[in-house]
Write a protein that holds these residues in place. Structure first.
Motif, PDB file in Angstrom:
ATOM      1  N   THR A 175      62.632  15.393  51.133  1.00  0.00           N
ATOM      2  CA  THR A 175      61.343  15.245  50.444  1.00  0.00           C
ATOM      3  C   THR A 175      60.532  16.550  50.529  1.00  0.00           C
ATOM      4  O   THR A 175      60.636  17.408  49.653  1.00  0.00           O
ATOM      5  N   PHE A 176      59.735  16.701  51.566  1.00  0.00           N
ATOM      6  CA  PHE A 176      58.894  17.888  51.709  1.00  0.00           C
ATOM      7  C   PHE A 176      59.715  19.174  51.614  1.00  0.00           C
ATOM      8  O   PHE A 176      59.297  20.152  50.988  1.00  0.00           O
ATOM      9  N   ALA A 187      55.108  31.432  50.723  1.00  0.00           N
ATOM     10  CA  ALA A 187      54.719  32.084  51.985  1.00  0.00           C
ATOM     11  C   ALA A 187      54.780  31.108  53.152  1.00  0.00           C
ATOM     12  O   ALA A 187      54.889  31.519  54.307  1.00  0.00           O
ATOM     13  N   THR A 188      54.685  29.803  52.855  1.00  0.00           N
ATOM     14  CA  THR A 188      54.728  28.768  53.884  1.00  0.00           C
ATOM     15  C   THR A 188      55.559  27.599  53.374  1.00  0.00           C
ATOM     16  O   THR A 188      55.935  27.540  52.197  1.00  0.00           O
ATOM     17  N   ASP A 189      55.806  26.634  54.259  1.00  0.00           N
ATOM     18  CA  ASP A 189      56.542  25.426  53.865  1.00  0.00           C
ATOM     19  C   ASP A 189      55.707  24.475  53.029  1.00  0.00           C
ATOM     20  O   ASP A 189      56.233  23.482  52.512  1.00  0.00           O
ATOM     21  N   PHE A 190      54.407  24.777  52.886  1.00  0.00           N
ATOM     22  CA  PHE A 190      53.523  23.854  52.179  1.00  0.00           C
ATOM     23  C   PHE A 190      52.894  24.460  50.921  1.00  0.00           C
ATOM     24  O   PHE A 190      51.935  23.916  50.388  1.00  0.00           O
ATOM     25  N   ASP A 191      53.459  25.561  50.434  1.00  0.00           N
ATOM     26  CA  ASP A 191      52.936  26.156  49.207  1.00  0.00           C
ATOM     27  C   ASP A 191      53.129  25.251  47.994  1.00  0.00           C
ATOM     28  O   ASP A 191      52.478  25.446  46.965  1.00  0.00           O
ATOM     29  N   TRP A 192      54.018  24.274  48.093  1.00  0.00           N
ATOM     30  CA  TRP A 192      54.210  23.336  46.982  1.00  0.00           C
ATOM     31  C   TRP A 192      52.975  22.458  46.757  1.00  0.00           C
ATOM     32  O   TRP A 192      52.812  21.872  45.683  1.00  0.00           O
ATOM     33  N   LEU A 193      52.089  22.419  47.752  1.00  0.00           N
ATOM     34  CA  LEU A 193      50.866  21.624  47.608  1.00  0.00           C
ATOM     35  C   LEU A 193      49.853  22.286  46.698  1.00  0.00           C
ATOM     36  O   LEU A 193      49.151  21.617  45.924  1.00  0.00           O
ATOM     37  N   SER A 194      49.712  23.616  46.792  1.00  0.00           N
ATOM     38  CA  SER A 194      48.656  24.325  46.088  1.00  0.00           C
ATOM     39  C   SER A 194      49.000  25.803  45.959  1.00  0.00           C
ATOM     40  O   SER A 194      49.670  26.372  46.830  1.00  0.00           O
ATOM     41  N   GLY A 210      50.435  17.056  57.542  1.00  0.00           N
ATOM     42  CA  GLY A 210      51.744  17.677  57.583  1.00  0.00           C
ATOM     43  C   GLY A 210      52.733  17.114  58.583  1.00  0.00           C
ATOM     44  O   GLY A 210      53.804  17.682  58.783  1.00  0.00           O
ATOM     45  N   PHE A 211      52.431  15.999  59.204  1.00  0.00           N
ATOM     46  CA  PHE A 211      53.322  15.412  60.203  1.00  0.00           C
ATOM     47  C   PHE A 211      54.433  14.597  59.533  1.00  0.00           C
ATOM     48  O   PHE A 211      54.367  14.274  58.341  1.00  0.00           O
ATOM     49  N   ASP A 212      55.453  14.255  60.304  1.00  0.00           N
ATOM     50  CA  ASP A 212      56.540  13.408  59.819  1.00  0.00           C
ATOM     51  C   ASP A 212      56.143  11.940  59.925  1.00  0.00           C
ATOM     52  O   ASP A 212      55.683  11.496  60.983  1.00  0.00           O
ATOM     53  N   ALA A 250      53.323  21.816  37.587  1.00  0.00           N
ATOM     54  CA  ALA A 250      54.098  22.599  38.551  1.00  0.00           C
ATOM     55  C   ALA A 250      54.189  21.848  39.877  1.00  0.00           C
ATOM     56  O   ALA A 250      54.291  22.447  40.938  1.00  0.00           O
ATOM     57  N   ASP A 251      54.152  20.514  39.786  1.00  0.00           N
ATOM     58  CA  ASP A 251      54.193  19.647  40.969  1.00  0.00           C
ATOM     59  C   ASP A 251      55.632  19.207  41.235  1.00  0.00           C
ATOM     60  O   ASP A 251      56.176  18.378  40.506  1.00  0.00           O
ATOM     61  N   PRO A 252      56.268  19.741  42.287  1.00  0.00           N
ATOM     62  CA  PRO A 252      57.661  19.372  42.561  1.00  0.00           C
ATOM     63  C   PRO A 252      57.843  17.892  42.870  1.00  0.00           C
ATOM     64  O   PRO A 252      58.895  17.325  42.568  1.00  0.00           O
ATOM     65  N   MET A 253      56.850  17.253  43.497  1.00  0.00           N
ATOM     66  CA  MET A 253      56.982  15.844  43.850  1.00  0.00           C
ATOM     67  C   MET A 253      57.146  14.976  42.603  1.00  0.00           C
ATOM     68  O   MET A 253      57.849  13.963  42.620  1.00  0.00           O
ATOM     69  N   SER A 254      56.512  15.379  41.512  1.00  0.00           N
ATOM     70  CA  SER A 254      56.552  14.608  40.269  1.00  0.00           C
ATOM     71  C   SER A 254      57.503  15.236  39.251  1.00  0.00           C
ATOM     72  O   SER A 254      57.291  15.106  38.045  1.00  0.00           O
ATOM     73  N   HIS A 255      58.535  15.917  39.769  1.00  0.00           N
ATOM     74  CA  HIS A 255      59.526  16.543  38.874  1.00  0.00           C
ATOM     75  C   HIS A 255      58.845  17.458  37.862  1.00  0.00           C
ATOM     76  O   HIS A 255      59.088  17.384  36.665  1.00  0.00           O
ATOM     77  N   MET A 256      57.954  18.309  38.378  1.00  0.00           N
ATOM     78  CA  MET A 256      57.176  19.243  37.569  1.00  0.00           C
ATOM     79  C   MET A 256      56.367  18.520  36.488  1.00  0.00           C
ATOM     80  O   MET A 256      56.307  18.926  35.333  1.00  0.00           O
TER      81      MET A 256
END
Length: 310
Positions: A175-176, A187-194, A210-212, A250-256
């Motif tokens: 997922t993430f 630059a980080t593991d969370f750049d997909w957010l913003s 950001g926790f599991d 450009a949202d990967p969670m929603s298949h762009m």
């Protein structure tokens, strides 16, 4: 603008923490109950509150079980609960909605949510939508039932191996981790957010983000998604309930963005009154992305229509 922290005790004695930003009493126009996403919390929506308070809207952001102010012994961080977690978080949303409506009996009430919160909001609207003036789904998604059945196979496997309260590196990678890889030169593991690095860093620095989540929470979520997106459940939405969809292309969670566009198509086919706005450069958290001012304005204008038609 002042944030108040309230709480509501549910029928099963769970204590829901609620972030509340009140509009001025002499300028109140409506109530928005907003549901946050997975691995975050309602306290992150102060910027939305500031914009909507200025338009006369009260904002309530309850924390889901296992998140933010609603973490407890029975619902530790990332865990809805050991049993019936999906139905419990949907029921929580319905209870908070009724509670907020009782506090503002003469104002129109809209329910909305981001990502996981959008799925819970949809489930609550299918269950108690007759009392709503509108529904807002942000950073949401839509997939056929077979997709969710396939998703449940690895979830069942790791739940059996690690226990209901255990977490899984495999699920994070699926997922993430997968979404992170779809951002060019992250630059980080969370750049997909913003695309806004300051917003991403604030998320990373927040101990309540950001926790599991637990294997049981993932299992319950997959079951919930299959349920709320079924034709039978979507048919439970009041046929005149206005729906606003907002998301990023450009949202990967929603298949762009394709997942939200699919949801729009399904709702149009079912003749649900739906309005959709998508931002080409917007990633997953469009309320914390470079397009956030535009998103705030679109939401405010749509909410104003709920006042004039209430």
């Amino acid at each position: 603008m002042t944030e108040e922290r309230l709480h509501h005790i549910t029928d099963d004695q769970h204590r829901i923490g609620i972030h509340y930003w009140p509009a001025a009493d002499n300028d109140s126009r409506g109530v928005l109950v907003w549901l946050h996403g997975m691995a975050e919390h309602g306290g992150r929506y102060g910027a939305l509150a500031e914009h909507l308070n200025a338009q006369g809207w009260h904002l309530y952001c309850p924390d889901h079980r296992g998140h933010g102010l609603s973490i407890s012994e029975s619902c530790p961080k990332g865990h809805y609960g050991d049993n019936d977690g999906w139905q419990r978080v949907v029921d929580d949303a319905c209870e908070v909605l009724a509670w907020a409506q009782a506090r503002h009996p003469r104002l129109p009430c809209v329910l909305g949510g981001h990502s996981m919160g959008s799925f819970i909001a949809l489930g609550a609207a299918e269950q108690a939508g007759e009392s709503l003036a509108g529904l807002v789904l942000c950073g949401s998604d839509y997939n056929p039932a077979i997709y969710y059945r396939m998703m449940q196979l690895p979830i069942r496997m790791v739940r059996l191996k690690n226990g209901k309260r255990g977490t899984s590196g495999l699920l994070r990678k699926m997922t993430f981790g997968t979404w992170a890889k779809q951002v060019p030169e992250p630059a980080t593991d969370f750049d997909w957010l913003s695309a806004d690095p300051d917003q991403v860093q604030q998320y990373i620095d927040d101990d309540l983000c950001g926790f599991d989540c637990s294997t049981e929470t993932w299992f319950q979520l997959s079951q919930g998604l299959r349920k709320v997106h079924s034709v039978a459940q979507l048919s439970e939405l009041p046929e005149t309930l206005p729906v606003l969809l907002v998301g990023g292309e450009a949202d990967p969670m929603s298949h762009m963005g394709k997942g939200m566009m699919a949801l729009e198509s399904v709702m149009h086919a079912m003749e649900q009154p739906v309005e959709a706005h998508f931002w080409p450069e917007g990633r997953h958290e469009i309320l914390n992305d470079c397009c956030r001012d535009e998103v705030h304005q679109v939401m405010a204008e749509w909410l104003q229509k709920r006042v004039t038609t209430a």
